[in-house]
Enzyme design. Structure first.
Site, PDB file in Angstrom:
ATOM      1  N   SER A 155       0.841  -1.194   0.000  1.00 29.09           N
ATOM      2  CA  SER A 155       0.000   0.000   0.000  1.00 29.09           C
ATOM      3  C   SER A 155       0.872   1.238   0.000  1.00 29.09           C
ATOM      4  O   SER A 155       2.012   1.212   0.491  1.00 29.09           O
ATOM      5  CB  SER A 155      -0.884   0.008   1.253  1.00 29.09           C
ATOM      6  N   TYR A 165       0.002  -0.308  10.618  1.00 24.98           N
ATOM      7  CA  TYR A 165      -0.369  -0.677   9.249  1.00 24.98           C
ATOM      8  C   TYR A 165       0.768  -0.348   8.290  1.00 24.98           C
ATOM      9  O   TYR A 165       1.156  -1.176   7.453  1.00 24.98           O
ATOM     10  CB  TYR A 165      -1.638   0.059   8.837  1.00 24.98           C
TER      11      TYR A 165
END
Length: 312
Positions: free
Chosen positions: A156, A181
């Site tokens: 990501s 994350y």
């Protein structure tokens, strides 16, 4: 490493779909594994690969739930896998090895994002455990049936939130869900860098990628009001124009897994069906995420934690 991150002018862009990047590609006789391949961009990846002729194995923590979402898609199979549980990873891999089929395409798409602080029974921070360590162990255990395969890590642009926190990787001194994350997504990229270095001689090539911004069940832990404040949707729940559809969001990982344009390449970070450039901010890949020294260090650390290393 950064000199490899150069655009190749693929002819695709941020609006290309998974079906479009597969146009003219015949996957008949190929076997793919797509973790999380029953939801969001994983489901669209499964649909596109199966539509091009591949048999797609979809591991899922809840197989019955996954089977309902895959109903009607030919050439799909469901098996049980919980990436946060190394015993489950081992059992899934052993079933695949016993099955004997070569895996041609492995798309490690499953993941969680910005969840509340949660730890596995081993005390590992859940995003790092699920997004990175589970996939690390899975690839290493599947290596005997991956000869000549493409391995794709769905990372990501959120990797820009954090490098690997070597002094506190499990956030034992204060949890930040977005940094956690980001660290797990940085780990996905570093894993692809080192896997490609170790396994290229066996024909295994690895890629990591940013799929783009897409509204999918990945956002399940983020309250709607917070998503509005971040500009991810308006009051009616509509995303901004720069967001992708799920079909578009699945395109880059489908391209990474199948495109002849990437033949002979590996260890690269991709976005919008293109090789991304190195950048300190905005789009592109952060230098720390493709650092070969950090990639080797992460591999050693992951091997120590999981007790799995196919290259030991």
């Amino acid at each position: 490493m950064s000199d490899k991150q150069q655009r190749i002018n693929s002819g695709f862009d941020n609006r290309s779909t998974a079906a479009e990047v597969l146009d003219g590609i015949d996957l008949t006789g190929k076997t793919a594994v797509v973790t999380g391949g029953y939801s969001g961009i994983g489901l669209e990846t499964t649909r596109a690969l199966a539509g091009a002729g591949a048999t797609v194995i979809v591991p899922a923590r809840r197989p019955d739930h996954a089977a309902k979402h895959l109903d009607g898609i030919e050439r799909t199979e469901v098996d049980e896998l919980d990436l946060a549980d190394l015993d489950s990873v081992r059992d899934f891999a052993e079933r695949r090895l016993a099955d004997g089929r070569r895996i041609d395409l492995l798309v490690n798409n499953a993941g969680i994002m910005a969840c509340p602080e949660t730890r596995t029974d081993r005390g590992w921070e859940l995003q790092f455990a699920t997004n990175h360590l589970g996939h690390y162990a899975l690839v290493n255990r599947l290596l005997p049936v991956l000869e000549g395969a493409r391995v794709v890590m769905t990372s990501s642009g959120g990797h820009g939130n954090s490098p690997i926190r070597w002094d506190d990787p499990h956030f034992e001194r204060g949890y930040d869900r977005w940094k956690a994350y980001g660290q797990s997504k940085t780990a996905n990229i570093l894993f692809a860098v080192e896997l490609d270095r170790l396994a290229a001689s066996a024909g295994v090539r690895a890629f990591a990628l940013h799929p783009g911004a897409i509204l999918t069940p990945l956002q399940r832990h983020i309250p709607v009001e917070e998503q509005r404040e971040m500009g991810w949707m308006d009051e009616e729940g509509n995303p901004p124009d720069y967001f992708k559809t799920t079909e578009q969001g699945a395109a880059t990982q489908t391209w990474a897994a199948t495109s002849p344009q990437l033949e002979g390449m590996g260890g690269l970070y991709l976005e919008d069906c293109e090789v991304a450039e190195v950048s300190e901010e905005g789009s592109g890949v952060r230098p720390y995420a493709i650092d070969p020294v950090a990639a080797q260090r992460l591999w050693a650390f992951s091997a120590e934690l999981t007790g799995v290393n196919a290259f030991a």
